[in-house]
Design a protein around this motif. Structure first.
Motif, PDB file in Angstrom:
ATOM      1  N   GLY A  48       2.632  12.240   4.648  1.00 60.33           N
ATOM      2  CA  GLY A  48       2.829  12.673   3.263  1.00 60.33           C
ATOM      3  C   GLY A  48       4.044  12.045   2.632  1.00 60.33           C
ATOM      4  O   GLY A  48       4.690  11.167   3.191  1.00 60.33           O
ATOM      5  N   ALA A  49       4.383  12.534   1.441  1.00 60.88           N
ATOM      6  CA  ALA A  49       5.486  11.975   0.674  1.00 60.88           C
ATOM      7  C   ALA A  49       6.820  12.239   1.373  1.00 60.88           C
ATOM      8  O   ALA A  49       7.002  13.270   2.029  1.00 60.88           O
ATOM      9  N   PHE A  50       7.739  11.320   1.189  1.00 63.78           N
ATOM     10  CA  PHE A  50       9.031  11.416   1.860  1.00 63.78           C
ATOM     11  C   PHE A  50      10.103  10.829   0.946  1.00 63.78           C
ATOM     12  O   PHE A  50      10.025   9.667   0.553  1.00 63.78           O
ATOM     13  N   ASP A  51      11.089  11.643   0.597  1.00 62.30           N
ATOM     14  CA  ASP A  51      12.181  11.209  -0.271  1.00 62.30           C
ATOM     15  C   ASP A  51      13.288  10.617   0.602  1.00 62.30           C
ATOM     16  O   ASP A  51      14.237  11.305   0.991  1.00 62.30           O
ATOM     17  N   GLU A  52      13.155   9.327   0.920  1.00 62.15           N
ATOM     18  CA  GLU A  52      14.101   8.686   1.830  1.00 62.15           C
ATOM     19  C   GLU A  52      15.509   8.654   1.241  1.00 62.15           C
ATOM     20  O   GLU A  52      16.490   8.829   1.958  1.00 62.15           O
TER      21      GLU A  52
END
Length: 383
Positions: free
Chosen positions: A32-36
């Motif tokens: 899923g989405a990942f705010d690196e």
């Protein structure tokens, strides 16, 4: 750098594309989405907090481990390196290593990491044969691995790669053939690990269900002996029980550990050893990546353990780490750490059976005969 003056920074990146069946490291597959960018902010905060506890250090080595740090955007690596440089002094010749997997997508990032400040790459090749690669759960092919190694050698000042041997159903002849290929591909440093079955892994379950046939102790010992002979003849002698290098090409960061230096652990599950007020602290961070992130953003660090080591514990750790090295240990330093000397009766016994020896400079080291039973040698000396 044989004393304990060296200081390193270990940065743990916990994410992987897949979990290998033999791996017991703190690694996680995230979907899923990942705010690196937000995640990297937590690394910066933890670096700042750690530097306040251990100020004024000269950083001689930085190591991005995992997990799979080569899944990280090169800009993230640059931001973390910038934070380290803002909070500590970084030596002009500091070694900056990043672990990478040799898939084609990640290899394309190599130039970005080099621009960020990485000057050494360690590649998780693990095998140069197709069938074992698949069984080890690796996502790359042999061609991917060879191409990535050669690309790394062309871009970075120094590089290394890992191979796992003493694998299920592997013969001595097959290992000799694969080791020959690995040596021909190597350039200065090579890590060669015997496969161990670790609790909590898929291989552990298969082994105890009788579905995984490991080499016998005698065969594993023969493979180890062959490895020492072949690497030494090729000019890559063992400087540590599983690591081989041309003189001057040793992993400086790992030598910080093995020489019992001081290091900061940054990131989920990272461990550290910090000297604060003359006391050695053993630190450990929250293992779960997003719990770690929440803790850091709330309190400034992800620590879940910060223990003051006793003299005996320091002495034991020095033995465990230092006796892995071909250079051995300094008995005087052991006495300074443990506040007691090594037992001469045990030293004499281990010498009599050929497991340890004293060098002309007074250091004590495990012999090649003793290396296969290193754990038992350490236990005897620590008793």
């Amino acid at each position: 750098m044989s004393a304990n003056t060296a200081f390193g920074v270990y940065v743990h990146w916990p994410f992987c594309a897949a979990k290998c069946p033999y791996c017991d490291f703190n690694s996680h597959v995230h979907h899923g989405a990942f705010d690196e960018e937000s995640f990297v902010k937590a690394y910066v905060k933890e670096i700042e907090a750690t530097a306040r506890r251990a100020p004024g250090r000269l950083v001689e080595s930085i190591f991005f481990g995992g997990g799979t740090p080569s899944l990280m955007n090169p800009k993230s690596a640059a931001a973390i390196l910038d934070a380290i440089a803002r909070n500590w002094q970084v030596a002009d010749n500091a070694e900056v290593t990043l672990e990478a997997n040799p898939t084609s997508v990640e290899a394309e990032r190599f130039r970005g990491y080099r621009e960020a400040g990485v000057n050494r790459v360690s590649l998780g090749v693990q095998s140069l044969r197709p069938e074992p690669l698949a069984k080890l759960g690796r996502l790359h092919s042999v061609d991917d691995a060879v191409a990535a190694v050669r690309l790394a050698q062309s871009i970075f000042d120094r590089s290394s790669f890992d191979i796992i041997y003493a694998r299920p159903d592997q013969t001595l002849e097959a290992w000799d053939d694969e080791l020959t290929d690995a040596l021909a591909l190597s350039d200065g440093h090579l890590s060669l690990y015997q496969l161990t079955i670790e609790s909590g892994t898929r291989y552990f379950d298969l082994f105890h269900a009788g579905k995984l046939k490991m080499p016998s102790e005698d065969l594993s010992a023969d493979m180890f002996e062959l490895t020492q002979e072949r690497t030494a003849a090729y000019g890559l002698p063992a400087y540590e029980i599983s690591n081989h290098a041309r003189p001057g090409q040793e992993s400086r960061h790992n030598l910080v550990y093995w020489r019992y230096g001081e290091y900061a652990g940054i990131g989920p599950g990272a461990h550290g050893r910090l000297l604060i007020g003359g006391v050695r602290h053993a630190t450990a961070a929250e293992k779960m990546p997003f719990k770690w992130w929440e803790k850091v953003m709330e309190t400034g660090d992800g620590l879940v353990a910060d223990d003051n080591l006793t003299w005996d514990e320091e002495g034991d750790e020095y033995l465990v780490m230092g006796l892995r090295l071909r250079e051995g240990i300094d008995p005087g330093r052991y006495q300074a750490l443990a506040r007691r000397p090594l037992t001469q009766v045990q030293i004499s016994h281990l010498m009599d059976i050929g497991f340890i020896e004293t060098l002309p400079n007074g250091r004590l080291r495990v012999t090649e005969k003793g290396w296969p039973v290193l754990d038992a040698v350490v236990a005897d000396l620590a008793a």
